[in-house]
Design an enzyme around this catalytic site. Structure first.
Site, short mmCIF file in Angstrom:
data_model
loop_
_atom_site.label_atom_id
_atom_site.label_comp_id
_atom_site.label_asym_id
_atom_site.label_seq_id
_atom_site.Cartn_x
_atom_site.Cartn_y
_atom_site.Cartn_z
N GLY A 234 0.79 -1.21 0.00
CA GLY A 234 0.00 0.00 0.00
C GLY A 234 0.83 1.28 0.00
O GLY A 234 2.06 1.25 0.04
N HIS A 235 0.13 2.40 -0.01
CA HIS A 235 0.81 3.70 -0.08
C HIS A 235 1.54 4.03 1.23
O HIS A 235 1.14 3.60 2.31
CB HIS A 235 -0.20 4.81 -0.41
CG HIS A 235 -1.29 4.97 0.60
ND1 HIS A 235 -2.48 4.30 0.51
CD2 HIS A 235 -1.37 5.71 1.72
CE1 HIS A 235 -3.25 4.64 1.53
NE2 HIS A 235 -2.59 5.49 2.28
#
Length: 329
Positions: A234-235
Protein backbone atom coordinates in the site's frame (compact mmCIF):
# COMPACT_ATOMS: atom_id res chain seq x y z
CA UNK A 1 32.94 -25.25 -14.29
CA UNK A 2 35.58 -27.33 -12.54
CA UNK A 3 35.17 -28.46 -8.94
CA UNK A 4 38.23 -26.57 -7.70
CA UNK A 5 36.98 -23.27 -9.11
CA UNK A 6 33.53 -23.86 -7.62
CA UNK A 7 35.03 -24.54 -4.18
CA UNK A 8 36.99 -21.30 -4.37
CA UNK A 9 33.99 -19.26 -5.54
CA UNK A 10 31.75 -20.76 -2.83
CA UNK A 11 34.31 -20.38 -0.06
CA UNK A 12 34.24 -24.10 0.76
CA UNK A 13 36.82 -26.79 1.50
CA UNK A 14 37.59 -29.01 -1.50
CA UNK A 15 37.43 -32.76 -0.94
CA UNK A 16 38.15 -34.42 -4.30
CA UNK A 17 39.74 -33.80 -7.71
CA UNK A 18 39.98 -30.10 -8.55
CA UNK A 19 39.68 -30.75 -12.31
CA UNK A 20 36.29 -32.55 -12.17
CA UNK A 21 34.00 -30.84 -14.73
CA UNK A 22 30.42 -30.03 -13.69
CA UNK A 23 27.68 -28.54 -15.83
CA UNK A 24 24.83 -27.65 -13.43
CA UNK A 25 23.20 -28.08 -10.01
CA UNK A 26 20.49 -30.72 -9.50
CA UNK A 27 18.56 -32.39 -6.65
CA UNK A 28 19.95 -35.61 -5.20
CA UNK A 29 17.33 -37.82 -6.86
CA UNK A 30 17.81 -36.51 -10.41
CA UNK A 31 21.50 -35.54 -10.47
CA UNK A 32 23.79 -37.16 -13.04
CA UNK A 33 27.55 -37.57 -13.13
CA UNK A 34 28.05 -33.99 -14.38
CA UNK A 35 25.84 -32.41 -11.71
CA UNK A 36 26.63 -30.84 -8.37
CA UNK A 37 24.04 -31.69 -5.71
CA UNK A 38 23.62 -30.78 -2.04
CA UNK A 39 22.57 -32.50 1.18
CA UNK A 40 21.03 -30.60 4.09
CA UNK A 41 19.93 -33.37 6.48
CA UNK A 42 20.08 -37.12 7.22
CA UNK A 43 17.32 -37.87 4.71
CA UNK A 44 19.35 -36.33 1.89
CA UNK A 45 22.45 -38.22 3.01
CA UNK A 46 20.53 -41.50 2.74
CA UNK A 47 19.30 -40.62 -0.75
CA UNK A 48 22.84 -39.71 -1.78
CA UNK A 49 23.88 -43.38 -1.58
CA UNK A 50 21.84 -44.18 -4.70
CA UNK A 51 22.44 -40.87 -6.50
CA UNK A 52 24.58 -40.51 -9.66
CA UNK A 53 25.70 -36.97 -8.69
CA UNK A 54 29.24 -36.13 -9.67
CA UNK A 55 29.91 -34.04 -6.56
CA UNK A 56 28.07 -32.85 -3.47
CA UNK A 57 27.80 -29.76 -1.30
CA UNK A 58 27.77 -30.89 2.33
CA UNK A 59 28.77 -29.89 5.84
CA UNK A 60 32.09 -30.67 7.50
CA UNK A 61 31.85 -34.17 8.94
CA UNK A 62 29.07 -35.44 6.66
CA UNK A 63 29.80 -38.97 5.42
CA UNK A 64 29.41 -38.88 1.62
CA UNK A 65 31.14 -42.25 1.06
CA UNK A 66 34.18 -40.83 -0.71
CA UNK A 67 32.18 -38.84 -3.27
CA UNK A 68 33.87 -35.59 -4.41
CA UNK A 69 32.61 -32.81 -2.16
CA UNK A 70 32.72 -29.14 -1.29
CA UNK A 71 32.26 -28.73 2.46
CA UNK A 72 30.50 -25.56 3.56
CA UNK A 73 28.60 -24.23 6.58
CA UNK A 74 25.23 -24.08 4.80
CA UNK A 75 24.87 -26.43 1.78
CA UNK A 76 21.47 -25.05 0.73
CA UNK A 77 22.75 -21.46 0.69
CA UNK A 78 25.87 -22.56 -1.21
CA UNK A 79 23.68 -24.39 -3.74
CA UNK A 80 21.80 -21.15 -4.39
CA UNK A 81 25.08 -19.38 -5.07
CA UNK A 82 26.23 -22.24 -7.32
CA UNK A 83 23.00 -21.93 -9.33
CA UNK A 84 23.74 -18.24 -9.84
CA UNK A 85 27.21 -19.14 -11.11
CA UNK A 86 25.84 -21.67 -13.62
CA UNK A 87 22.86 -19.47 -14.58
CA UNK A 88 23.82 -15.79 -14.36
CA UNK A 89 21.23 -13.05 -14.81
CA UNK A 90 20.37 -12.56 -18.49
CA UNK A 91 22.30 -9.77 -20.16
CA UNK A 92 20.79 -7.13 -22.39
CA UNK A 93 20.87 -7.65 -26.13
CA UNK A 94 21.41 -4.00 -27.06
CA UNK A 95 18.89 -2.37 -29.34
CA UNK A 96 15.40 -0.89 -29.56
CA UNK A 97 12.75 -3.02 -31.25
CA UNK A 98 11.11 -1.39 -34.26
CA UNK A 99 7.68 -1.56 -32.60
CA UNK A 100 8.81 0.11 -29.36
CA UNK A 101 7.82 3.69 -28.63
CA UNK A 102 10.56 5.88 -27.12
CA UNK A 103 9.84 9.56 -26.50
CA UNK A 104 12.31 12.02 -27.99
CA UNK A 105 13.08 13.48 -24.57
CA UNK A 106 13.68 10.04 -23.01
CA UNK A 107 17.20 8.67 -22.57
CA UNK A 108 17.92 5.07 -23.57
CA UNK A 109 21.64 4.14 -23.76
CA UNK A 110 23.02 2.07 -26.60
CA UNK A 111 23.69 -0.82 -24.16
CA UNK A 112 20.03 -1.21 -23.17
CA UNK A 113 17.47 -3.58 -24.67
CA UNK A 114 13.94 -2.34 -25.42
CA UNK A 115 11.57 -5.10 -26.48
CA UNK A 116 8.52 -5.22 -28.77
CA UNK A 117 5.80 -2.66 -28.04
CA UNK A 118 7.61 -1.35 -24.96
CA UNK A 119 7.07 2.32 -24.09
CA UNK A 120 9.57 4.81 -22.65
CA UNK A 121 7.69 8.01 -21.91
CA UNK A 122 8.65 11.67 -21.83
CA UNK A 123 11.70 12.48 -19.70
CA UNK A 124 12.30 8.90 -18.57
CA UNK A 125 15.87 7.59 -18.19
CA UNK A 126 16.95 3.98 -18.64
CA UNK A 127 20.24 2.70 -17.21
CA UNK A 128 23.15 0.99 -18.91
CA UNK A 129 22.48 -2.66 -19.75
CA UNK A 130 18.84 -2.48 -18.65
CA UNK A 131 16.24 -4.77 -20.25
CA UNK A 132 12.66 -3.68 -20.98
CA UNK A 133 10.54 -6.67 -21.96
CA UNK A 134 7.67 -6.75 -24.42
CA UNK A 135 4.87 -4.29 -23.58
CA UNK A 136 6.76 -2.90 -20.58
CA UNK A 137 5.91 0.72 -19.79
CA UNK A 138 8.34 3.22 -18.26
CA UNK A 139 6.22 6.21 -17.41
CA UNK A 140 6.95 9.91 -17.64
CA UNK A 141 9.98 10.96 -15.62
CA UNK A 142 10.81 7.46 -14.37
CA UNK A 143 14.34 6.29 -13.60
CA UNK A 144 15.46 2.70 -14.27
CA UNK A 145 18.87 1.65 -12.91
CA UNK A 146 21.76 -0.11 -14.62
CA UNK A 147 21.19 -3.80 -15.50
CA UNK A 148 17.65 -3.74 -14.17
CA UNK A 149 15.26 -6.12 -15.91
CA UNK A 150 11.61 -5.23 -16.45
CA UNK A 151 9.88 -8.39 -17.65
CA UNK A 152 6.92 -8.31 -20.07
CA UNK A 153 3.95 -6.09 -19.15
CA UNK A 154 5.64 -4.41 -16.19
CA UNK A 155 4.24 -0.92 -15.68
CA UNK A 156 6.07 1.95 -13.97
CA UNK A 157 3.67 4.83 -13.44
CA UNK A 158 5.09 8.37 -13.79
CA UNK A 159 7.90 9.46 -11.48
CA UNK A 160 8.94 6.03 -10.15
CA UNK A 161 12.62 5.33 -9.40
CA UNK A 162 14.04 1.79 -9.64
CA UNK A 163 17.63 1.03 -8.62
CA UNK A 164 20.31 -1.11 -10.24
CA UNK A 165 20.18 -4.87 -10.91
CA UNK A 166 16.51 -5.17 -9.95
CA UNK A 167 14.14 -7.80 -11.38
CA UNK A 168 10.50 -6.79 -11.81
CA UNK A 169 8.59 -9.79 -13.07
CA UNK A 170 5.72 -9.98 -15.53
CA UNK A 171 2.64 -7.95 -14.76
CA UNK A 172 4.06 -6.02 -11.80
CA UNK A 173 2.65 -2.50 -11.41
CA UNK A 174 4.65 0.10 -9.51
CA UNK A 175 3.37 3.58 -8.74
CA UNK A 176 -0.37 3.17 -9.14
CA UNK A 177 -2.38 5.53 -6.89
CA UNK A 178 -2.59 4.51 -3.27
CA UNK A 179 -5.99 3.62 -1.82
CA UNK A 180 -6.54 6.75 0.23
CA UNK A 181 -10.27 6.91 0.90
CA UNK A 182 -12.23 8.73 3.61
CA UNK A 183 -15.93 8.38 4.23
CA UNK A 184 -17.62 11.74 3.70
CA UNK A 185 -21.23 12.79 4.35
CA UNK A 186 -22.19 11.86 0.80
CA UNK A 187 -20.08 8.70 0.51
CA UNK A 188 -16.41 7.75 -0.05
CA UNK A 189 -13.98 10.56 -0.92
CA UNK A 190 -10.63 9.76 -2.58
CA UNK A 191 -7.50 11.60 -1.44
CA UNK A 192 -5.25 12.52 -4.36
CA UNK A 193 -2.05 10.45 -4.29
CA UNK A 194 0.77 12.81 -5.28
CA UNK A 195 3.82 10.94 -3.95
CA UNK A 196 6.05 8.40 -5.67
CA UNK A 197 7.81 5.04 -5.25
CA UNK A 198 11.58 4.67 -4.70
CA UNK A 199 13.11 1.20 -5.05
CA UNK A 200 16.70 0.43 -4.02
CA UNK A 201 19.29 -1.83 -5.67
CA UNK A 202 19.08 -5.64 -6.12
CA UNK A 203 15.34 -5.75 -5.41
CA UNK A 204 13.04 -8.50 -6.71
CA UNK A 205 9.34 -7.85 -7.27
CA UNK A 206 7.27 -10.88 -8.24
CA UNK A 207 4.73 -11.35 -11.01
CA UNK A 208 1.47 -9.41 -10.68
CA UNK A 209 2.60 -7.67 -7.52
CA UNK A 210 1.53 -4.06 -6.99
CA UNK A 211 3.33 -1.25 -5.17
CA UNK A 212 1.28 1.91 -4.63
CA UNK A 213 2.67 5.44 -4.73
CA UNK A 214 2.61 7.51 -1.54
CA UNK A 215 0.11 10.19 -0.74
CA UNK A 216 2.77 12.90 -0.31
CA UNK A 217 6.34 11.58 -0.09
CA UNK A 218 7.46 8.11 -1.18
CA UNK A 219 6.70 4.43 -0.75
CA UNK A 220 10.21 2.97 -0.31
CA UNK A 221 11.79 -0.47 -0.81
CA UNK A 222 15.32 -0.97 0.54
CA UNK A 223 18.31 -2.67 -1.05
CA UNK A 224 18.14 -6.44 -1.48
CA UNK A 225 14.45 -6.76 -0.62
CA UNK A 226 12.64 -9.74 -2.20
CA UNK A 227 8.88 -9.67 -2.77
CA UNK A 228 6.99 -12.71 -4.05
CA UNK A 229 4.13 -12.90 -6.57
CA UNK A 230 0.66 -11.45 -5.95
CA UNK A 231 1.60 -9.11 -3.12
CA UNK A 232 -0.14 -5.78 -2.45
CA UNK A 233 2.07 -3.01 -1.01
CA UNK A 234 0.00 0.00 0.00
CA UNK A 235 0.81 3.70 -0.08
CA UNK A 236 3.44 5.24 2.23
CA UNK A 237 4.81 1.80 3.17
CA UNK A 238 8.47 1.75 4.26
CA UNK A 239 10.37 -1.47 3.59
CA UNK A 240 13.96 -1.74 4.83
CA UNK A 241 16.97 -3.62 3.47
CA UNK A 242 16.93 -7.40 2.95
CA UNK A 243 13.24 -7.86 3.72
CA UNK A 244 11.34 -10.95 2.49
CA UNK A 245 7.60 -10.78 1.75
CA UNK A 246 5.94 -13.99 0.55
CA UNK A 247 3.05 -14.53 -1.86
CA UNK A 248 -0.47 -13.15 -1.33
CA UNK A 249 0.58 -10.82 1.47
CA UNK A 250 -1.29 -7.55 1.97
CA UNK A 251 0.43 -4.45 3.34
CA UNK A 252 -1.70 -1.53 4.56
CA UNK A 253 -0.80 2.10 4.07
CA UNK A 254 1.96 3.48 6.26
CA UNK A 255 3.19 0.07 7.48
CA UNK A 256 6.89 -0.40 8.17
CA UNK A 257 9.21 -3.38 7.66
CA UNK A 258 12.52 -2.96 9.42
CA UNK A 259 15.69 -4.55 7.97
CA UNK A 260 15.71 -8.33 7.36
CA UNK A 261 12.18 -8.90 8.64
CA UNK A 262 10.07 -11.65 7.03
CA UNK A 263 6.33 -11.90 6.30
CA UNK A 264 4.97 -15.32 5.37
CA UNK A 265 2.40 -16.29 2.72
CA UNK A 266 -1.02 -14.60 3.09
CA UNK A 267 0.37 -12.50 5.93
CA UNK A 268 -0.78 -8.96 6.56
CA UNK A 269 0.35 -5.73 8.15
CA UNK A 270 -2.52 -3.33 8.82
CA UNK A 271 -2.02 0.43 8.33
CA UNK A 272 0.83 1.94 10.39
CA UNK A 273 1.91 -1.42 11.86
CA UNK A 274 5.64 -2.17 12.26
CA UNK A 275 7.43 -5.51 11.85
CA UNK A 276 10.74 -5.13 13.67
CA UNK A 277 14.23 -5.92 12.40
CA UNK A 278 14.88 -9.65 11.97
CA UNK A 279 11.39 -10.60 13.17
CA UNK A 280 9.46 -13.33 11.31
CA UNK A 281 5.67 -13.32 11.04
CA UNK A 282 4.57 -16.66 9.58
CA UNK A 283 1.88 -17.73 7.12
CA UNK A 284 -1.50 -16.01 7.59
CA UNK A 285 -0.19 -14.02 10.52
CA UNK A 286 -1.54 -10.48 10.84
CA UNK A 287 -0.36 -7.45 12.77
CA UNK A 288 -3.11 -4.95 13.60
CA UNK A 289 -3.05 -1.19 13.03
CA UNK A 290 -0.30 0.61 14.99
CA UNK A 291 0.94 -2.74 16.32
CA UNK A 292 4.69 -3.21 16.79
CA UNK A 293 6.31 -6.65 16.77
CA UNK A 294 10.05 -6.54 17.48
CA UNK A 295 11.84 -9.76 18.44
CA UNK A 296 14.87 -10.45 16.19
CA UNK A 297 15.13 -14.08 15.08
CA UNK A 298 11.81 -15.08 16.68
CA UNK A 299 8.97 -16.62 14.67
CA UNK A 300 5.38 -15.52 15.34
CA UNK A 301 2.08 -16.93 14.06
CA UNK A 302 -1.59 -16.06 14.11
CA UNK A 303 -3.77 -13.02 14.75
CA UNK A 304 -2.83 -11.38 17.02
CA UNK A 305 0.68 -12.80 16.62
CA UNK A 306 2.06 -15.09 19.32
CA UNK A 307 5.38 -17.03 19.46
CA UNK A 308 5.24 -20.09 17.23
CA UNK A 309 5.77 -22.44 20.21
CA UNK A 310 2.67 -21.06 21.94
CA UNK A 311 0.73 -21.13 18.68
CA UNK A 312 1.47 -24.84 18.20
CA UNK A 313 0.32 -25.62 21.74
CA UNK A 314 -2.85 -23.61 21.11
CA UNK A 315 -3.61 -25.63 17.94
CA UNK A 316 -3.22 -28.91 19.83
CA UNK A 317 -5.30 -27.65 22.76
CA UNK A 318 -8.09 -26.52 20.44
CA UNK A 319 -8.30 -30.01 18.91
CA UNK A 320 -8.37 -31.62 22.36
CA UNK A 321 -11.10 -29.24 23.49
CA UNK A 322 -13.25 -30.23 20.52
CA UNK A 323 -12.81 -33.92 21.38
CA UNK A 324 -13.50 -33.19 25.04
CA UNK A 325 -16.70 -31.34 24.18
CA UNK A 326 -17.91 -34.36 22.20
CA UNK A 327 -17.10 -36.71 25.08
CA UNK A 328 -18.88 -34.43 27.54
CA UNK A 329 -22.03 -34.49 25.45
Amino acid sequence: MILGELAQRLGGALDGPADLVLTDVAPVVSATSTHLTFVKDARHLEALASSDAGAVLCREGDDVAGRPAIRVANPRLAAAEALRLFHPRPKAIPGVHETACVARSAFVPATAEVGPFAVVDVGARVGEGAVLGAHAVVGEGCRVGDETHLYPRVVLDPGVTVGARCDLHAGAVVGSPGFGVEMGPDGPVELPQRGTVVIGDDVRIGANTTVDRATFDATTLGDGTKIDNLVQVGHNVTIGDGVIICALAGIGGGATFEDRSVLGPQGALAPDATLGAGTILGARGALQSHGHLHDPGRVYMGTPPIPVEDWRRWVVLRRRLKRGKKDLR
